[in-house]
Motif scaffolding. Structure first.
Motif, short mmCIF file in Angstrom:
data_model
loop_
_atom_site.label_atom_id
_atom_site.label_comp_id
_atom_site.label_asym_id
_atom_site.label_seq_id
_atom_site.Cartn_x
_atom_site.Cartn_y
_atom_site.Cartn_z
N ALA A 1 7.44 -35.64 41.48
CA ALA A 1 7.22 -34.63 40.45
C ALA A 1 8.52 -34.29 39.73
O ALA A 1 8.52 -33.93 38.56
CB ALA A 1 6.60 -33.38 41.07
N ASP A 2 9.64 -34.41 40.43
CA ASP A 2 10.95 -34.12 39.87
C ASP A 2 11.60 -35.42 39.45
O ASP A 2 11.94 -36.27 40.30
CB ASP A 2 11.81 -33.40 40.91
CG ASP A 2 13.18 -33.01 40.37
OD1 ASP A 2 13.50 -33.37 39.21
OD2 ASP A 2 13.93 -32.35 41.11
N ILE A 3 11.79 -35.62 38.15
CA ILE A 3 12.35 -36.88 37.66
C ILE A 3 13.74 -37.13 38.25
O ILE A 3 14.16 -38.28 38.43
CB ILE A 3 12.40 -36.87 36.12
CG1 ILE A 3 12.80 -38.25 35.58
CG2 ILE A 3 13.33 -35.82 35.60
CD1 ILE A 3 12.73 -38.35 34.08
N ASN A 4 14.46 -36.07 38.61
CA ASN A 4 15.80 -36.22 39.16
C ASN A 4 15.79 -36.67 40.62
O ASN A 4 16.84 -37.00 41.17
CB ASN A 4 16.57 -34.91 39.03
CG ASN A 4 16.79 -34.52 37.59
OD1 ASN A 4 17.20 -35.33 36.78
ND2 ASN A 4 16.50 -33.27 37.25
N MET A 5 14.61 -36.69 41.23
CA MET A 5 14.49 -37.16 42.61
C MET A 5 13.71 -38.47 42.68
O MET A 5 13.55 -39.04 43.77
CB MET A 5 13.79 -36.11 43.48
CG MET A 5 14.57 -34.81 43.62
SD MET A 5 16.20 -35.05 44.38
CE MET A 5 15.71 -35.60 46.02
N ALA A 6 13.22 -38.95 41.56
CA ALA A 6 12.41 -40.16 41.55
C ALA A 6 13.26 -41.40 41.85
O ALA A 6 14.41 -41.50 41.41
CB ALA A 6 11.72 -40.32 40.20
N GLN A 7 12.69 -42.35 42.59
CA GLN A 7 13.37 -43.59 42.94
C GLN A 7 12.75 -44.80 42.26
O GLN A 7 13.42 -45.82 42.09
CB GLN A 7 13.33 -43.80 44.45
CG GLN A 7 14.03 -42.72 45.24
CD GLN A 7 13.96 -42.98 46.74
OE1 GLN A 7 13.40 -43.95 47.20
NE2 GLN A 7 14.55 -42.08 47.51
N THR B 1 18.85 -42.23 43.62
CA THR B 1 17.56 -41.52 43.68
C THR B 1 17.37 -40.63 42.46
O THR B 1 16.83 -39.54 42.57
CB THR B 1 17.49 -40.63 44.94
OG1 THR B 1 18.57 -39.68 44.91
CG2 THR B 1 17.54 -41.44 46.21
N ASN B 2 17.77 -41.09 41.30
CA ASN B 2 17.75 -40.17 40.18
C ASN B 2 17.38 -40.90 38.89
O ASN B 2 18.24 -41.36 38.16
CB ASN B 2 19.11 -39.49 40.02
CG ASN B 2 19.09 -38.40 38.97
OD1 ASN B 2 18.11 -38.22 38.27
ND2 ASN B 2 20.19 -37.66 38.87
N CYS B 3 16.09 -41.02 38.62
CA CYS B 3 15.65 -41.65 37.37
C CYS B 3 15.97 -40.79 36.15
O CYS B 3 15.89 -41.27 35.03
CB CYS B 3 14.15 -41.91 37.43
SG CYS B 3 13.66 -43.23 38.57
N GLY B 4 16.30 -39.51 36.37
CA GLY B 4 16.57 -38.62 35.26
C GLY B 4 18.02 -38.61 34.81
O GLY B 4 18.36 -37.93 33.85
N ILE C 1 2.83 -35.31 39.75
CA ILE C 1 3.75 -36.41 39.53
C ILE C 1 4.16 -36.46 38.06
O ILE C 1 3.35 -36.24 37.16
CB ILE C 1 3.10 -37.76 39.93
CG1 ILE C 1 2.82 -37.78 41.43
CG2 ILE C 1 3.95 -38.94 39.51
CD1 ILE C 1 4.07 -37.78 42.28
N PHE C 2 5.43 -36.76 37.80
CA PHE C 2 5.91 -36.84 36.43
C PHE C 2 5.31 -38.06 35.73
O PHE C 2 5.40 -39.18 36.23
CB PHE C 2 7.44 -36.93 36.39
CG PHE C 2 8.01 -36.92 34.99
CD1 PHE C 2 8.31 -35.72 34.37
CD2 PHE C 2 8.19 -38.10 34.30
CE1 PHE C 2 8.81 -35.70 33.07
CE2 PHE C 2 8.69 -38.09 33.01
CZ PHE C 2 9.01 -36.89 32.39
N SER C 3 4.71 -37.84 34.57
CA SER C 3 4.10 -38.92 33.80
C SER C 3 4.32 -38.66 32.32
O SER C 3 4.46 -37.51 31.89
CB SER C 3 2.60 -39.04 34.12
OG SER C 3 1.96 -37.79 33.93
N SER C 4 4.33 -39.75 31.53
CA SER C 4 4.66 -39.56 30.11
C SER C 4 4.46 -40.87 29.36
O SER C 4 4.02 -41.88 29.89
CB SER C 4 6.11 -39.09 29.98
OG SER C 4 6.41 -38.74 28.65
N ASP C 5 4.80 -40.83 28.07
CA ASP C 5 4.91 -42.00 27.19
C ASP C 5 3.63 -42.86 27.11
O ASP C 5 3.68 -44.08 27.26
CB ASP C 5 6.07 -42.90 27.62
CG ASP C 5 7.42 -42.24 27.47
OD1 ASP C 5 7.48 -41.16 26.86
OD2 ASP C 5 8.41 -42.80 27.96
N PRO C 6 2.47 -42.27 26.84
CA PRO C 6 1.27 -43.11 26.72
C PRO C 6 1.28 -43.91 25.41
O PRO C 6 1.88 -43.49 24.42
CB PRO C 6 0.13 -42.09 26.71
CG PRO C 6 0.75 -40.86 26.10
CD PRO C 6 2.17 -40.84 26.59
#
Length: 357
Positions: free
Chosen positions: A145-151, A205-208, A119-124
């Motif tokens: 896992a794909d930020i471009n498919m995240a909802q 469907t695209n958080c990216g 899963i895409f994770s970041s910015d701690p």
């Protein structure tokens, strides 16, 4: 546009979505009409007249330690210091040192938060709270896992069970439907913890997609007592993303002295760039009145975004120093301190530089 004096600007008050369980909305709201704006802390301007003495130095996490593959940048480096330890976090890795720089342990943040490593994770962000003697780590996680498919995005929060960062952490999460809280912020006072983020739409469907609209600042007010005690469903109030669509990067203050009000600070870094907004969070999430938020605007000297900075030894590859959003806020002894980047011309210089504000 010249702002009127702060006293002439009416306070704004916000109503949260009251949430008792951080995994699911219970959809009940608290009545908070007639709230009174708490006292606003003082602001100070200080010229640095001495240079701190460095007692020791040591290497932190390097790019090969990132555990997130090629192209994993920027590293989003954050560092906090406790009684006996220094803890650094980058995109998905934490490293614990003692204060002499001896490496104690390295851990993957996806493992700490018990999320699928794909899963895409970041910015701690990491903070040590000198009031409760606990470590707090906030984290951004998407549902794909794909930020471009995240909802959807999720706020994740880890709270240590003691002042020792090698001991177990309590883990909490809160999903933000149809949006993601970019660059989650983190702050606390005597009785509250706030995690917030710059909310961007994930529709459809695209958080990216960087062209999707900015929705505003959203944040959660948590009961600090519940978090520190490891309560499974801590009391919390969720303030949706329409709280303030103009200011950007609201930073909850890390409180280093006792205060019943949790202060936050933001600036309008995309428009007039001549004021800051002080957010005052009062009350505690729970079965009674819960928390409430009010704001007041204070004029400051007009500032502007910093220019690119020259990189030593590589004049063709300048350093992007970012924009003028606030990066951090601290409350201590009645003063509220905020830091960010801005353009300035230092004394005895004729060139506009990227400077600390």
């Amino acid at each position: 546009m010249k702002l009127p004096p702060a006293a002439a600007i009416p306070a704004r008050h916000f109503k949260p979505l009251r949430v008792a369980n951080p995994v699911a909305y219970l959809q009940r709201k608290a009545a908070m009409s007639g709230a009174t704006l708490p006292e606003v802390p003082s602001f100070a301007t200080l010229a640095l007249t001495t240079t701190p003495t460095v007692s020791t130095s040591f290497l932190g996490l390097a790019f090969p330690d990132s555990q997130c593959g090629p192209g994993c940048e920027p590293p989003d480096t954050q560092v906090a210091v406790g009684p006996n330890n220094v803890v650094e976090v980058t995109n998905i890795v934490a490293r614990i040192f003692d204060k002499s720089g001896t490496l104690i342990s390295t851990l993957n943040l996806n493992s700490l938060f018990d999320v699928d490593p794909s899963i895409f994770s970041s910015d701690p962000r990491i903070r040590y709270d000198t009031i409760s003697n606990r470590w707090f780590i906030s984290f951004l996680i998407f549902d794909n896992a794909d930020i471009n498919m995240a909802q959807n995005g999720s706020f994740y929060l880890a709270v240590s069970s003691s002042s020792d960062p090698t001991q177990p952490f309590y883990i909490y999460n809160f999903e933000t439907l149809g949006a993601f809280p970019d660059q989650p912020s983190l702050g606390f006072n005597d009785d509250k913890v706030v995690t917030g983020g710059n909310s961007f739409s994930c529709s459809p469907t695209n958080c990216g997609d960087v062209t999707l609209p900015y929705l505003g600042m959203e944040f959660i007010v948590w009961s600090k007592a519940d978090l520190v005690a490891g309560v499974g469903a801590p009391a919390m109030d969720f303030y949706p993303a329409d709280e303030d669509p103009s200011d950007f990067g609201v930073q909850p203050a890390t409180s280093r002295s006792s205060t019943s009000t949790l202060f936050m600070l933001s600036d309008d870094e995309y428009s007039t760039q001549n004021h800051v907004t002080v957010w005052s969070v009062t009350g505690v999430p729970g079965p009674d009145a819960g928390s409430s938020v009010a704001t007041t605007v204070l004029p400051i000297a007009t500032y502007s975004d910093a220019p690119l900075a020259p990189q030593k030894g590589n004049s063709t590859n300048p350093i992007d120093t970012g924009d003028a959003r606030l990066e951090n806020a601290i409350f201590r002894d009645g003063l509220l301190w905020g830091t960010g980047t801005a353009a300035c011309t230092p004394l005895e210089d004729s060139v506009t530089r990227s400077c600390l504000q």
